[in-house]
Design an enzyme around this catalytic site. Structure first.
Site, short mmCIF file in Angstrom:
data_model
loop_
_atom_site.label_atom_id
_atom_site.label_comp_id
_atom_site.label_asym_id
_atom_site.label_seq_id
_atom_site.Cartn_x
_atom_site.Cartn_y
_atom_site.Cartn_z
N PHE A 1 1.28 9.38 -5.91
CA PHE A 1 1.38 10.84 -5.67
C PHE A 1 2.63 11.31 -6.72
O PHE A 1 2.21 12.57 -7.30
CB PHE A 1 1.95 11.13 -4.34
N TYR B 1 1.11 -1.14 -0.13
CA TYR B 1 -0.16 0.08 0.00
C TYR B 1 0.95 1.26 0.00
O TYR B 1 0.54 2.16 -0.82
CB TYR B 1 -1.17 -0.11 1.08
N GLY C 1 2.87 1.68 -3.11
CA GLY C 1 1.87 2.12 -4.43
C GLY C 1 1.72 3.35 -4.15
O GLY C 1 1.33 4.08 -5.31
N CYS C 2 1.40 3.95 -2.82
CA CYS C 2 0.74 5.45 -2.83
C CYS C 2 2.05 6.26 -3.46
O CYS C 2 1.73 7.48 -3.62
CB CYS C 2 0.49 5.62 -1.47
N VAL C 3 3.23 6.04 -3.15
CA VAL C 3 4.24 6.72 -3.48
C VAL C 3 4.25 7.02 -4.95
O VAL C 3 4.35 8.10 -5.53
CB VAL C 3 5.79 6.31 -3.32
#
Length: 419
Positions: free
Chosen positions: A387, A379, A382-384
């Site tokens: 953004f 998670y 993947g968020c890096v």
């Protein structure tokens, strides 16, 4: 067709990713930074039943796929991969080579996945009991685990990096201080912090600005940790954190309200009630600082019910565009005085959290188990990517409840240290 050959068809031969599978086949460069290993046929069953992101996530979380190396590097390399790019003829060839067995093998999702049926039994989306369960699922993992990932600040929201090489602690202090300055906090004021987490903003406002601050959170573990930290810091006369739904706060007449990372949990249909409630808690001339993740435009879906993050991380989470949020604030009476996008700062924050998790990986496995630790690894990395590539953004919006004569009680220009 071997699994390695299928992998090459999907990701292409140029990807800097090595591949190995239980059938003995291999692909990719031997010196690649990242290596994927498909360990059992059950991984194929997950992929057959949920092609794409969800199938891969389930197989990884359940331990049927392993990743050696940096998860962010893998996801960044494969961010553009999609099965839609494969010609139909190739898809048919792949399906034939795999056979029917993966389609017929029924495998349950890992226990970390939130079942829709279980959430439905708690009421409609964003009913109080259902919201409490969604928050419990994500935030009541383990305070010790969060201490390892988040560091001493225990701040689970986007930091603000004064310099590119600032430490995570420096950046989280800068974030809380930026919020305090935008809110115009001064000694003797009263602050309400909704969705307060482990009390970082509450303690910052009390310690550095002499503000009497109340924080509320739906996570019992967060509230207990925060109250202990407040007492240890000698701030009990000024700071308090309650295990409470923000909708159940009875006090009013606050000088300022901060909402840092809560709006994502509110839901599109509930936004008028949310902003209206916060408006009602403020004195005339009071300010609201709303800090939350947003969609980059108003054209995307606000909620992806079948997506990895909704199933494993933020049940019932919804993201709107900043334009939509501003319109809701304005329609409820707020005058918007400042807005900024901190998208790159959240990518840097998440990279720091990923590094912290890697540094405490074995401890995390012992504390929360392999499945939960893998959910977090996947998670956050993947968020890096999300953004960095503008799939999601992070906005701070400052609104003011005007006085009857239209005065906003804000300076003509912000101070120089308020970027």
């Amino acid at each position: 067709m071997t699994l390695a050959q299928i992998f090459e068809k999907v990701v292409g031969p140029e990807a800097n990713v090595a591949f190995a599978a239980y059938d003995g086949s291999k692909a990719g460069r031997s010196d690649a930074d990242v290596r994927i290993e498909v360990k059992t046929p059950i991984a194929l069953a997950y992929l057959a039943q949920a092609p794409g992101e969800m199938g891969l996530a389930r197989a990884y979380i359940a331990g049927h796929i392993d990743v050696q190396g940096d998860m962010y590097t893998l996801l960044s390399e494969m961010a553009q991969v999609t099965l839609n790019d494969i010609p139909l003829k190739e898809k048919v060839s792949i399906a034939r080579s795999l056979g029917l067995k993966p389609l017929l093998m029924r495998v349950p999702p890992p226990p970390q996945e939130v079942r829709r049926s279980a959430m439905a039994r708690l009421g409609s989306r964003h009913a109080k009991q259902r919201d409490a369960e969604a928050i419990h699922h994500h935030y009541d993992v383990s305070n010790r685990f969060y201490e390892w990932v988040l560091g001493p600040s225990m701040a689970y929201t986007c930091a603000v990096f004064p310099e590119a090489d600032s430490s995570l602690e420096e950046a989280q202090f800068a974030k809380f201080d930026l919020v305090a300055k935008k809110l115009g906090l001064k000694p003797g004021m009263r602050l309400l912090d909704v969705g307060c987490g482990w009390g970082g903003m509450v303690m910052h406002a009390a310690k550095h600005y002499g503000v009497k601050a109340l924080g509320v959170t739906l996570s019992r573990q967060q509230a207990e940790w925060a109250q202990k930290a407040i007492a240890e810091a000698g701030l009990s006369e000024l700071a308090e954190v309650r295990h409470l739904d923000y909708r159940d706060v009875t006090e009013t007449g606050f000088d300022a309200v901060s909402s840092i990372g809560l709006t994502e949990h509110i839901g599109k249909d509930q936004l008028p009630g949310y902003f209206g409630f916060l408006y009602g808690k403020l004195k005339p001339g009071g300010r609201l600082l709303n800090h939350c993740i947003t969609r980059p435009t108003g054209t995307e879906r606000t909620i992806n019910k079948g997506g990895f993050i909704n199933r494993y991380v933020f049940p019932d989470g919804e993201l709107e565009s900043v334009g939509y949020l501003i319109r809701q604030m304005e329609d409820l009476g707020f005058e918007i005085r400042h807005e900024e996008n901190l998208r790159e700062h959240y990518a840097k924050t998440l990279m720091k959290w990923c590094a912290n998790l890697d540094d405490h990986w074995e401890e995390a496995l012992a504390e929360v188990g392999r499945g939960t630790a893998r959910v977090w690894r996947l998670y956050m990395a993947g968020c890096v990517v999300g953004f960095e590539r503008n799939k999601v953004q992070l906005h701070q919006v400052l609104g003011v409840k005007l006085r009857e004569n239209g005065e906003a009680d804000v300076p003509l220009r912000p101070s120089l240290d308020w970027p």
